[in-house]
Design a protein around this motif. Structure first.
Motif: not given
Length: 234
Positions: A35-36, A147-150, A174-176, A215-234
């Motif tokens: 997933s990562t 991970g999202d479960a975290e 980065v949230v998987i 990942f490279t999007a500008p975000h002045p003055g703020r932290p940045h989070a990217v949620v990366a959606r992948v197939e559900p865990k089996n």
């Protein structure tokens, strides 16, 4: 530590499945690793300013793997990028191997933290970003992959709230999201970050161009989070 040999040719994303296949055993946590894979590759190939020669440089970018269980993809990417010798990969999980079922920063070149306990990586990344700011090191970026479960762990919510309030703009998470979390949030995981003042993006976690753009999007003055959606865990 085990350092890398010189490759006959540069490794590519297509080499990673073969490198991962060298690691066998009963504790592989395959879905957690695969997933990562795409997010890790895009980070190390196109975003992170760190290499084997600069792994201890004060101005390097820091990458913290919070999702430390099932680290096969992480080890494969480190090997592909020259941090690890490919020859050590088959020893994964062995009694005398540096490659444990959770990464050890004292044994794995390039690893910033020993990880595996859910909910620890993001708070450590917040502390790292604060420490760099206190030292006047404003160029290094801090990246943490969780991970999202975290987000079932309260420590992560405290870290999200603090980082937003502190304006830690060199912090990136980065949230998987493979649908492993017990709890959900109205509007999705990104909404939880946005509510605390973070810049956010939600993308297909297998789309390398979409990942790179997020990942490279500008975000002045703020932290940045990217949620990366992948197939559900089996």
């Amino acid at each position: 530590m085990t350092t890398a040999t010189t490759w006959q040719r540069p490794r590519t994303f297509g080499d990673l499945p073969a490198l991962m296949a060298l690691m066998t055993g009963d504790e592989k946590h395959g879905p957690a690793a695969t997933s990562t894979l795409d997010a890790l590759w895009v980070l190390y190939d196109r975003v992170l300013r760190v290499a084997p020669a600069t792994a201890d440089a004060p101005d390097r970018d820091r990458f913290l793997l919070s999702k430390g269980h099932g680290p096969m993809a992480y080890y494969a990417v480190l090997a592909a990028k020259g941090f690890l010798d490919e020859a050590v990969l088959p020893s994964f999980g062995g009694y005398d191997s540096p490659l444990g079922h959770h990464p050890d920063r004292l044994l794995v070149p390039g690893a910033e933290i020993a990880s595996g306990s859910l909910g620890h990586g993001l708070p450590l990344a917040v502390g790292t970003a604060l420490g760099l700011r206190a030292q006047g090191l404003t160029d290094p970026a801090v990246w943490v992959l969780v991970g999202d479960a975290e987000f079932d762990e309260g420590s992560n919510h405290e870290a999200v709230a603090f980082a937003g309030a502190a304006g830690l703009d060199r912090l990136h998470t980065v949230v998987i999201d493979n649908s492993s979390a017990t709890h959900g949030w109205r509007g999705g995981i990104a909404a939880r970050f946005a509510a605390e003042g973070w810049s956010t993006a939600t993308v297909d976690g297998r789309d390398h161009e979409a990942l790179h753009a997020a990942f490279t999007a500008p975000h002045p003055g703020r932290p940045h989070a990217v949620v990366a959606r992948v197939e559900p865990k089996n």
